[in-house]
Design a protein around this motif. Structure first.
Motif, PDB file in Angstrom:
ATOM      1  N   ALA A 127      -4.030  -1.553  -0.446  1.00  0.00           N
ATOM      2  CA  ALA A 127      -3.865  -0.454   0.508  1.00  0.00           C
ATOM      3  C   ALA A 127      -4.647  -0.799   1.759  1.00  0.00           C
ATOM      4  O   ALA A 127      -5.662  -1.498   1.701  1.00  0.00           O
ATOM      5  CB  ALA A 127      -4.362   0.857  -0.097  1.00  0.00           C
ATOM      6  N   ASP A 177      -0.755   2.910   1.495  1.00  0.00           N
ATOM      7  CA  ASP A 177      -0.001   1.729   1.089  1.00  0.00           C
ATOM      8  C   ASP A 177       1.322   1.638   1.852  1.00  0.00           C
ATOM      9  O   ASP A 177       2.167   0.812   1.573  1.00  0.00           O
ATOM     10  CB  ASP A 177       0.271   1.750  -0.416  1.00  0.00           C
ATOM     11  CG  ASP A 177       1.009   3.000  -0.865  1.00  0.00           C
ATOM     12  OD1 ASP A 177       1.375   3.818   0.008  1.00  0.00           O
ATOM     13  OD2 ASP A 177       1.202   3.177  -2.076  1.00  0.00           O
ATOM     14  N   LYS A 195      -3.374  -1.112  -6.298  1.00  0.00           N
ATOM     15  CA  LYS A 195      -2.540  -2.023  -5.510  1.00  0.00           C
ATOM     16  C   LYS A 195      -3.058  -2.045  -4.078  1.00  0.00           C
ATOM     17  O   LYS A 195      -3.720  -1.103  -3.629  1.00  0.00           O
ATOM     18  CB  LYS A 195      -1.078  -1.574  -5.558  1.00  0.00           C
ATOM     19  CG  LYS A 195      -0.818  -0.174  -5.017  1.00  0.00           C
ATOM     20  CD  LYS A 195       0.658   0.168  -5.147  1.00  0.00           C
ATOM     21  CE  LYS A 195       0.946   1.575  -4.630  1.00  0.00           C
ATOM     22  NZ  LYS A 195       2.380   1.921  -4.759  1.00  0.00           N
TER      23      LYS A 195
END
Length: 299
Positions: free
Chosen positions: A137, A159, A135
């Motif tokens: 970051a 993140d 995901k």
């Protein structure tokens, strides 16, 4: 090469009281740079001049610090932490240039470091795959001041920016440091190619630097106190310098981009102990990827 001509010209202009030594280049490097400084490019210099040096007497203090600052604790624990940091470096490299090392020189250099430190191939491949699917970051560089006024650059991959900022600030305040804007101005981003330094004389190190197109060469040691030579170059010349050193028969330990301090902060033993504790605490933070410092141990 032009650099060789410059260096030979400087040697021609040396004080007549200095005795010549055997080999192509002399041992008394004070001819080229003042002995009181390890600065690569002093602030008063408007453009880089290829003045090669091997300041072993000065960097000996930095060697001492390099032994102090290595992660303490059981080898297996330190090894696992090192592999975790390599995984984070892979994520950053993939994010910046893609997952193909043939097209991403930064990733290629990191993978080489992974191999040199015997990181399992399966772990490396898993890190690349997870980087592709990870995901979003963000990467940040925190500027800080530590014990004795030393300067730190702390690279973070996170993140949650707010969480990382608060945690870094907490660790610094707890261990004698603080966030300090402007610390980055004391560092130059340079290409650094590292080779084993066993059985390489000062004269030969200078010859290698000139022939490879490096701008500087310095002595240091690894965590096992084995001698290393660091060849400094422009960021765009890493591949060229690395290839030239390989052609000259040198084995490459690592190659990549580093933040090299413009000036060093000399710390006494108590300050070194405090700095070591601070760096250990920062390295334990899961979001921290790498830390650069300008610390030199008092001789």
């Amino acid at each position: 090469m032009a650099g060789a001509a410059v260096l030979k010209a400087l040697w021609t202009l040396r004080p007549r009281t200095l005795a010549a030594t055997s080999g192509r280049f002399p041992a008394p490097l004070e001819c080229f740079l003042p002995p009181a400084s390890c600065v690569l490019y002093p602030p008063w210099r408007s453009s880089p001049v290829r003045t090669l040096q091997l300041c072993s007497a000065l960097c000996a203090g930095h060697n001492k610090w390099s032994k102090v600052k290595h992660i303490k604790g059981p080898k297996d624990e330190a090894r696992g932490r090192m592999f975790m940091k390599f995984g984070m470096m892979i994520k950053i490299a993939v994010k910046e240039g893609g997952s193909n090392p043939d097209m991403n020189i930064n990733l290629a250099h990191i993978l080489e470091q992974c191999r040199s430190k015997n990181m399992p191939k399966a772990s490396v491949e898993a890190a690349i795959k997870s980087a592709e699917k990870a995901k979003p970051a963000s990467q940040h560089m925190f500027e800080a001041r530590g014990p004795g006024g030393c300067l730190l650059l702390i690279e973070v991959l996170t993140d949650n920016n707010s969480r990382s900022h608060q945690e870094i600030k907490r660790l610094l305040n707890k261990n004698g440091g603080m966030l300090s804007e402007g610390a980055r101005h004391n560092f130059n981003r340079r290409g650094v190619v590292v080779v084993p330094g066993q059985n390489v004389s000062t004269e030969r190190a200078l010859e290698l630097a000139i022939e490879a197109g490096a701008e500087d060469v310095q002595e240091t040691e690894d965590e096992e106190e084995q001698p290393l030579l660091q060849f400094m170059c422009d960021m765009t010349d890493v591949r060229k310098v690395r290839g030239s050193l390989e052609e000259l028969g040198m084995q490459i330990t690592s190659a990549g981009l580093e933040f090299v301090p413009r000036a060093l902060s000399s710390l006494d033993q108590d300050q070194l102990d405090a700095a070591s504790t601070l760096l250990e605490a920062l390295n334990d933070c899961p979001d921290v990827v790498r830390i650069w410092d300008n610390i030199q141990a008092d001789s």
